[in-house]
Write a protein that holds these residues in place. Structure first.
Motif, PDB file in Angstrom:
ATOM      1  N   GLU A 161       0.754  -1.134   0.000  1.00 47.62           N
ATOM      2  CA  GLU A 161      -0.249  -0.113  -0.049  1.00 47.62           C
ATOM      3  C   GLU A 161       0.810   1.273  -0.088  1.00 47.62           C
ATOM      4  OE1 GLU A 161      -3.241   0.011   2.609  1.00 47.62           O
ATOM      5  OE2 GLU A 161      -3.770  -2.018   2.308  1.00 47.62           O
ATOM      6  N   ALA A 162       2.160   1.254   0.670  1.00 44.77           N
ATOM      7  CA  ALA A 162       2.698   2.357   0.855  1.00 44.77           C
ATOM      8  C   ALA A 162       3.399   2.831  -0.608  1.00 44.77           C
ATOM      9  CB  ALA A 162       3.908   2.039   1.859  1.00 44.77           C
ATOM     10  N   VAL A 163       3.757   1.480  -1.172  1.00 46.69           N
ATOM     11  CA  VAL A 163       4.486   1.511  -2.439  1.00 46.69           C
ATOM     12  C   VAL A 163       3.288   2.128  -3.727  1.00 46.69           C
ATOM     13  CG1 VAL A 163       5.752   0.294  -4.651  1.00 46.69           C
ATOM     14  CG2 VAL A 163       6.244   0.027  -2.296  1.00 46.69           C
ATOM     15  N   GLN A 164       2.397   1.566  -3.395  1.00 48.61           N
ATOM     16  CA  GLN A 164       1.394   2.147  -4.327  1.00 48.61           C
ATOM     17  C   GLN A 164       1.085   3.613  -4.117  1.00 48.61           C
ATOM     18  OE1 GLN A 164      -2.336  -0.202  -3.791  1.00 48.61           O
ATOM     19  NE2 GLN A 164      -1.455  -2.042  -4.399  1.00 48.61           N
ATOM     20  N   ARG A 165       0.975   4.129  -2.951  1.00 52.52           N
ATOM     21  CA  ARG A 165       1.024   5.670  -2.654  1.00 52.52           C
ATOM     22  C   ARG A 165       2.343   6.329  -3.353  1.00 52.52           C
ATOM     23  NH1 ARG A 165      -1.287   3.654   1.812  1.00 52.52           N
ATOM     24  NH2 ARG A 165       0.773   3.879   3.242  1.00 52.52           N
ATOM     25  N   ALA A 166       3.079   5.665  -2.987  1.00 52.40           N
ATOM     26  CA  ALA A 166       4.589   6.401  -3.395  1.00 52.40           C
ATOM     27  C   ALA A 166       4.692   6.321  -5.276  1.00 52.40           C
ATOM     28  CB  ALA A 166       5.638   5.649  -2.855  1.00 52.40           C
ATOM     29  N   LEU A 167       4.029   5.536  -5.604  1.00 53.18           N
ATOM     30  CA  LEU A 167       4.189   5.471  -7.230  1.00 53.18           C
ATOM     31  C   LEU A 167       3.827   6.705  -8.001  1.00 53.18           C
ATOM     32  CD1 LEU A 167       3.040   1.737  -8.057  1.00 53.18           C
ATOM     33  CD2 LEU A 167       5.198   2.798  -8.809  1.00 53.18           C
ATOM     34  N   ILE A 168       2.896   7.123  -7.310  1.00 54.93           N
ATOM     35  CA  ILE A 168       2.266   8.393  -8.117  1.00 54.93           C
ATOM     36  C   ILE A 168       3.339   9.649  -8.197  1.00 54.93           C
ATOM     37  CG2 ILE A 168       0.575  10.382  -8.332  1.00 54.93           C
ATOM     38  CD1 ILE A 168      -1.428   8.092  -6.473  1.00 54.93           C
ATOM     39  N   GLY A 169       3.447  10.147  -9.481  1.00 57.36           N
ATOM     40  CA  GLY A 169       4.501  10.931  -9.695  1.00 57.36           C
ATOM     41  C   GLY A 169       5.824  10.497 -10.275  1.00 57.36           C
ATOM     42  N   VAL A 170       5.956   9.242  -9.883  1.00 61.08           N
ATOM     43  CA  VAL A 170       7.391   8.588 -10.155  1.00 61.08           C
ATOM     44  C   VAL A 170       7.566   8.544 -11.829  1.00 61.08           C
ATOM     45  CG1 VAL A 170       8.756   6.223  -9.952  1.00 61.08           C
ATOM     46  CG2 VAL A 170       7.543   7.164  -8.232  1.00 61.08           C
ATOM     47  N   GLU A 171       8.914   8.992 -12.220  1.00 62.37           N
ATOM     48  CA  GLU A 171       9.194   8.744 -13.583  1.00 62.37           C
ATOM     49  C   GLU A 171      10.366   8.071 -13.825  1.00 62.37           C
ATOM     50  OE1 GLU A 171       9.558  12.783 -15.728  1.00 62.37           O
ATOM     51  OE2 GLU A 171       8.136  13.658 -14.376  1.00 62.37           O
ATOM     52  N   VAL A 172      10.271   7.508 -14.921  1.00 66.53           N
ATOM     53  CA  VAL A 172      11.481   6.499 -15.507  1.00 66.53           C
ATOM     54  C   VAL A 172      11.541   6.600 -16.967  1.00 66.53           C
ATOM     55  CG1 VAL A 172      11.322   4.531 -13.568  1.00 66.53           C
ATOM     56  CG2 VAL A 172       9.911   4.176 -15.726  1.00 66.53           C
ATOM     57  N   PRO A 173      12.799   6.363 -17.392  1.00 62.54           N
ATOM     58  CA  PRO A 173      12.877   6.075 -18.905  1.00 62.54           C
ATOM     59  C   PRO A 173      11.912   5.286 -19.590  1.00 62.54           C
ATOM     60  CG  PRO A 173      15.133   6.223 -17.917  1.00 62.54           C
ATOM     61  CD  PRO A 173      14.146   6.071 -16.744  1.00 62.54           C
ATOM     62  N   ASN A 174      11.459   5.584 -20.818  1.00 59.28           N
ATOM     63  CA  ASN A 174      10.645   4.661 -21.574  1.00 59.28           C
ATOM     64  C   ASN A 174      11.572   4.008 -22.682  1.00 59.28           C
ATOM     65  OD1 ASN A 174      10.313   6.334 -23.559  1.00 59.28           O
ATOM     66  ND2 ASN A 174       8.444   7.129 -22.991  1.00 59.28           N
ATOM     67  N   LEU A 175      10.984   2.992 -23.236  1.00 57.77           N
ATOM     68  CA  LEU A 175      11.546   2.727 -24.396  1.00 57.77           C
ATOM     69  C   LEU A 175      12.063   3.180 -25.664  1.00 57.77           C
ATOM     70  CD1 LEU A 175      10.189  -1.059 -24.165  1.00 57.77           C
ATOM     71  CD2 LEU A 175      12.520  -0.387 -23.070  1.00 57.77           C
ATOM     72  N   ILE A 211     -14.035   8.550 -13.224  1.00 58.73           N
ATOM     73  CA  ILE A 211     -12.504   8.801 -13.181  1.00 58.73           C
ATOM     74  C   ILE A 211     -11.813   8.127 -12.060  1.00 58.73           C
ATOM     75  CG2 ILE A 211     -13.023  11.490 -13.762  1.00 58.73           C
ATOM     76  CD1 ILE A 211     -12.361  12.190 -10.860  1.00 58.73           C
ATOM     77  N   ALA A 212     -10.486   8.114 -12.441  1.00 59.33           N
ATOM     78  CA  ALA A 212      -9.843   7.225 -11.239  1.00 59.33           C
ATOM     79  C   ALA A 212      -8.813   8.383 -10.681  1.00 59.33           C
ATOM     80  CB  ALA A 212      -9.010   6.180 -12.008  1.00 59.33           C
ATOM     81  N   ASP A 213      -8.768   8.368  -9.493  1.00 63.88           N
ATOM     82  CA  ASP A 213      -7.759   9.360  -8.777  1.00 63.88           C
ATOM     83  C   ASP A 213      -7.395   8.742  -7.228  1.00 63.88           C
ATOM     84  OD1 ASP A 213      -6.625  11.354  -7.567  1.00 63.88           O
ATOM     85  OD2 ASP A 213      -7.837  12.967  -8.187  1.00 63.88           O
ATOM     86  N   TRP A 214      -6.381   7.989  -7.237  1.00 64.12           N
ATOM     87  CA  TRP A 214      -5.915   7.435  -6.156  1.00 64.12           C
ATOM     88  C   TRP A 214      -5.064   8.454  -5.011  1.00 64.12           C
ATOM     89  CZ3 TRP A 214      -7.743   2.977  -5.043  1.00 64.12           C
ATOM     90  CH2 TRP A 214      -8.126   2.283  -6.053  1.00 64.12           C
ATOM     91  N   THR A 215      -5.360   9.731  -5.068  1.00 62.37           N
ATOM     92  CA  THR A 215      -4.917  10.685  -4.135  1.00 62.37           C
ATOM     93  C   THR A 215      -6.095  10.946  -3.418  1.00 62.37           C
ATOM     94  OG1 THR A 215      -5.086  12.485  -5.554  1.00 62.37           O
ATOM     95  CG2 THR A 215      -2.848  11.290  -5.607  1.00 62.37           C
ATOM     96  N   PRO A 216      -5.500  11.518  -2.213  1.00 57.61           N
ATOM     97  CA  PRO A 216      -6.675  12.119  -1.002  1.00 57.61           C
ATOM     98  C   PRO A 216      -7.496  13.544  -1.936  1.00 57.61           C
ATOM     99  CG  PRO A 216      -4.858  11.483  -0.019  1.00 57.61           C
ATOM    100  CD  PRO A 216      -4.732  11.415  -1.254  1.00 57.61           C
ATOM    101  N   PRO A 217      -8.614  13.639  -1.645  1.00 59.38           N
ATOM    102  CA  PRO A 217      -9.558  12.817  -0.726  1.00 59.38           C
ATOM    103  C   PRO A 217     -10.313  11.580  -1.478  1.00 59.38           C
ATOM    104  CG  PRO A 217     -10.684  14.848  -1.682  1.00 59.38           C
ATOM    105  CD  PRO A 217      -9.238  14.822  -2.299  1.00 59.38           C
ATOM    106  N   LEU A 218     -10.040  11.621  -2.803  1.00 62.76           N
ATOM    107  CA  LEU A 218     -10.986  10.407  -3.672  1.00 62.76           C
ATOM    108  C   LEU A 218     -10.180   9.094  -3.187  1.00 62.76           C
ATOM    109  CD1 LEU A 218     -11.656  12.170  -6.855  1.00 62.76           C
ATOM    110  CD2 LEU A 218     -12.886  12.164  -4.979  1.00 62.76           C
ATOM    111  N   ASN A 219      -8.907   8.910  -3.290  1.00 61.91           N
ATOM    112  CA  ASN A 219      -8.512   7.401  -3.346  1.00 61.91           C
ATOM    113  C   ASN A 219      -9.286   6.513  -3.826  1.00 61.91           C
ATOM    114  OD1 ASN A 219      -6.090   8.071  -1.747  1.00 61.91           O
ATOM    115  ND2 ASN A 219      -7.412   8.461   0.035  1.00 61.91           N
ATOM    116  N   CYS A 220      -9.827   6.610  -5.187  1.00 58.63           N
ATOM    117  CA  CYS A 220     -10.663   5.736  -5.820  1.00 58.63           C
ATOM    118  C   CYS A 220     -10.392   5.355  -7.231  1.00 58.63           C
ATOM    119  CB  CYS A 220     -12.166   6.354  -5.710  1.00 58.63           C
ATOM    120  SG  CYS A 220     -13.489   5.390  -6.543  1.00 58.63           S
ATOM    121  N   GLY A 221     -10.638   4.254  -7.701  1.00 52.56           N
ATOM    122  CA  GLY A 221     -10.138   3.772  -9.035  1.00 52.56           C
ATOM    123  C   GLY A 221     -11.441   4.099  -9.888  1.00 52.56           C
ATOM    124  N   ALA A 222     -12.767   4.325  -9.325  1.00 49.61           N
ATOM    125  CA  ALA A 222     -13.769   4.422 -10.269  1.00 49.61           C
ATOM    126  C   ALA A 222     -14.897   5.386  -9.390  1.00 49.61           C
ATOM    127  CB  ALA A 222     -14.640   3.165 -10.399  1.00 49.61           C
TER     128      ALA A 222
END
Length: 107
Positions: free
Chosen positions: A16-30, A83-94
């Motif tokens: 759960e902590a990793v899922q919250r931390a994923l938002i905003g993470v950037e990595v090189p794409n192919l 909409i999906a928004d996994w940030t507060p206050p929604l924390n919801c995928g649908a």
């Protein structure tokens, strides 16, 4: 890799902590750009259009810059209000914007 960066950002491997931390993470794409995890848990990525050859290989003939992924289609009646928004206050995928409630996927 995106998961490694999210673990480093979260300081733990707790899912759960990793899922919250994923938002905003950037990595090189192919394609030489960056993939970014959005608040809807979709990533940004370019759209590539290719020409397929008889040997099953292809050439890229057109490419967009990074495009933000959408969790729900506004073109389909069953998902046009979602909409999906996994940030507060929604924390919801649908989240239903009309009913103003999370229909599924809440944490």
């Amino acid at each position: 890799d995106m998961w490694v960066k999210a673990v480093e950002k979260a300081g733990t491997t707790d899912s759960e902590a990793v899922q919250r931390a994923l938002i905003g993470v950037e990595v090189p794409n192919l394609t030489g750009g960056k993939a970014k995890m959005l608040a809807n848990h979709m990533i940004s990525k370019p759209v590539l259009i290719g020409e397929i050859h008889t040997d099953d290989q292809f050439d890229v003939v057109a490419q967009t810059p990074e495009v933000n992924g959408e969790a729900w289609s506004g073109l389909l009646s069953e998902s046009k209000n979602l909409i999906a928004d996994w940030t507060p206050p929604l924390n919801c995928g649908a989240y239903d914007k009309v009913a103003k409630k999370c229909t599924t996927g809440a944490r």
